[in-house]
Design an enzyme around this catalytic site. Structure first.
Site, PDB file in Angstrom:
ATOM      1  N   HIS A   1       0.948  -1.290   0.096  1.00  0.00           N
ATOM      2  CA  HIS A   1       0.004   0.099   0.138  1.00  0.00           C
ATOM      3  C   HIS A   1       0.763   1.304  -0.015  1.00  0.00           C
ATOM      4  O   HIS A   1       2.200   1.133  -0.002  1.00  0.00           O
ATOM      5  CB  HIS A   1      -0.945   0.041   0.960  1.00  0.00           C
ATOM      6  CG  HIS A   1      -2.187  -0.878   1.243  1.00  0.00           C
ATOM      7  ND1 HIS A   1      -2.972  -0.609  -0.050  1.00  0.00           N
ATOM      8  CD2 HIS A   1      -2.414  -2.028   1.753  1.00  0.00           C
ATOM      9  CE1 HIS A   1      -3.915  -1.533   0.199  1.00  0.00           C
ATOM     10  NE2 HIS A   1      -3.718  -2.505   0.916  1.00  0.00           N
TER      11      HIS A   1
ATOM     12  N   ASP B   1      -0.311   6.915  -3.504  1.00  0.00           N
ATOM     13  CA  ASP B   1      -1.285   6.412  -4.157  1.00  0.00           C
ATOM     14  C   ASP B   1      -1.772   7.865  -5.382  1.00  0.00           C
ATOM     15  O   ASP B   1      -2.001   7.420  -6.649  1.00  0.00           O
ATOM     16  CB  ASP B   1      -2.770   6.286  -3.287  1.00  0.00           C
ATOM     17  CG  ASP B   1      -2.459   4.990  -2.647  1.00  0.00           C
ATOM     18  OD1 ASP B   1      -1.938   4.121  -3.059  1.00  0.00           O
ATOM     19  OD2 ASP B   1      -3.364   4.684  -1.965  1.00  0.00           O
TER      20      ASP B   1
END
Length: 341
Positions: free
Chosen positions: A125, A155
């Site tokens: 992540h 992200d």
């Protein structure tokens, strides 16, 4: 209304986080984005990341679904996906197939680690990608542990926004050359790239690898957040000498010689304590009345519920409402040039 990407057609393979952010950016600026999702997983209209798309329900486990993707991409400028390396190939939808169908296709691949390398097939992540890139180490207070800036750097900045830029770049190149390309967008590399100014500061300004002791990482007394009398906070960024001098004048410390040594790192901790005490003497609104709109480089720290109602944001229409959800509007803006005779 004409938008810069009117006429661009994109196939988006449904995913989470950075993929939808990329699709949102492309759609916000006029691209026709076909959001291809599995049966029963239609986009939630309340999700800001999924605005502006044309949902297309496709079962990728069926031959019909695979054929449908090939049909869509044959008439598209680009496709992007965020699966692990090899997934699209196993579906029969790898770049070898789709780019043979459409040689002008730009095939975007976005992952955390990239398509190659020892970690390419590992799960991860944002926090993991920015840890490996060197970015996470820089975020945090002196003496504290690294603090993730939610998932904005890996992200969205290093992933979704980088992919949107790459897709547009690839499409421009394909229109000029007649040949598409395959994009390998790794969030590790994107987040590292976002830190390039700091990499330069290591050579030019003596930036050190310790957290919270440098110019922009809360080390300096003139670049930090401060608590106010009502438990709220303000943000100060008075770096340039003229802005720093104005700040001192407005808050009443122009005659205090201790603040003359602006760039003396050894003085920063003491000066920060003095400003901590100073800002606690007034409420956030009182400091806004004194400093907001001046060249002191000042702003109140607003919560998400407060930001849409700030007069500046309201005047620009920076926030919009869609499906009953208040959210940031499309950015940046493109205005038509003035009419010429």
């Amino acid at each position: 209304m004409m938008h810069p990407l009117n006429g661009v057609r994109i196939v988006e393979m449904a995913g989470i986080g950075p993929g939808p952010f990329c699709g949102m950016m492309l759609a916000d600026h006029g691209a026709e984005v076909m959001y291809c999702h599995r049966p029963g997983a239609a986009p939630d209209p309340r999700d800001p990341l999924l605005r502006g798309r044309r949902p297309v329900e496709i079962d990728l486990k069926s031959p019909e679904g695979v054929a449908r993707i090939r049909e869509l991409t044959a008439q598209a400028d680009g496709l992007f996906e965020g699966f692990r390396p090899g997934v699209m190939e196993r579906l029969g939808l790898g770049p070898d197939v789709l780019c043979a169908d459409n040689p002008r296709l730009v095939f975007g691949r976005m992952t955390g680690w990239g398509q190659t390398g020892p970690l390419a097939n590992a799960a991860g992540h944002d926090i993991n990608y920015i840890a490996l890139s060197g970015a996470l180490h820089a975020f945090g207070r002196a003496g504290g542990k690294p603090t993730p800036p939610v998932n904005a750097v890996g992200d969205f900045g290093g992933g979704g926004m980088m992919m949107a830029f790459a897709m547009v770049s690839g499409i421009l190149g394909a229109r000029a050359s007649g040949l598409g390309t395959v994009i390998d967008c790794a969030m590790t590399e994107g987040s590292a790239l976002l830190m390039n100014m700091v990499w330069g500061f290591r050579e030019t300004l003596g930036w050190v690898d310790d957290r919270g002791v440098n110019l922009l990482d809360t080390g300096a007394h003139f670049y930090d957040t401060f608590e106010t009398a009502d438990g709220k906070h303000i943000a100060l960024g008075a770096i340039e000498p003229q802005f720093y001098a104005l700040f001192r004048e407005v808050v009443g410390i122009a005659d205090d010689p201790a603040f003359d040594a602006q760039m003396d790192r050894t003085a920063w901790p003491d000066l920060k304590q003095r400003l901590d005490t100073l800002f606690l003497t007034r409420t956030r609104d009182e400091w806004c009345s004194l400093l907001e709109g001046t060249d002191a480089c000042f702003a109140p720290v607003l919560s998400m519920s407060e930001a849409p109602d700030h007069p500046h944001n309201a005047a620009r229409g920076s926030f919009i409402e869609r499906a009953g959800v208040v959210q940031p509007g499309p950015a940046p803006r493109f205005d038509p040039p003035p009419a010429t005779e």
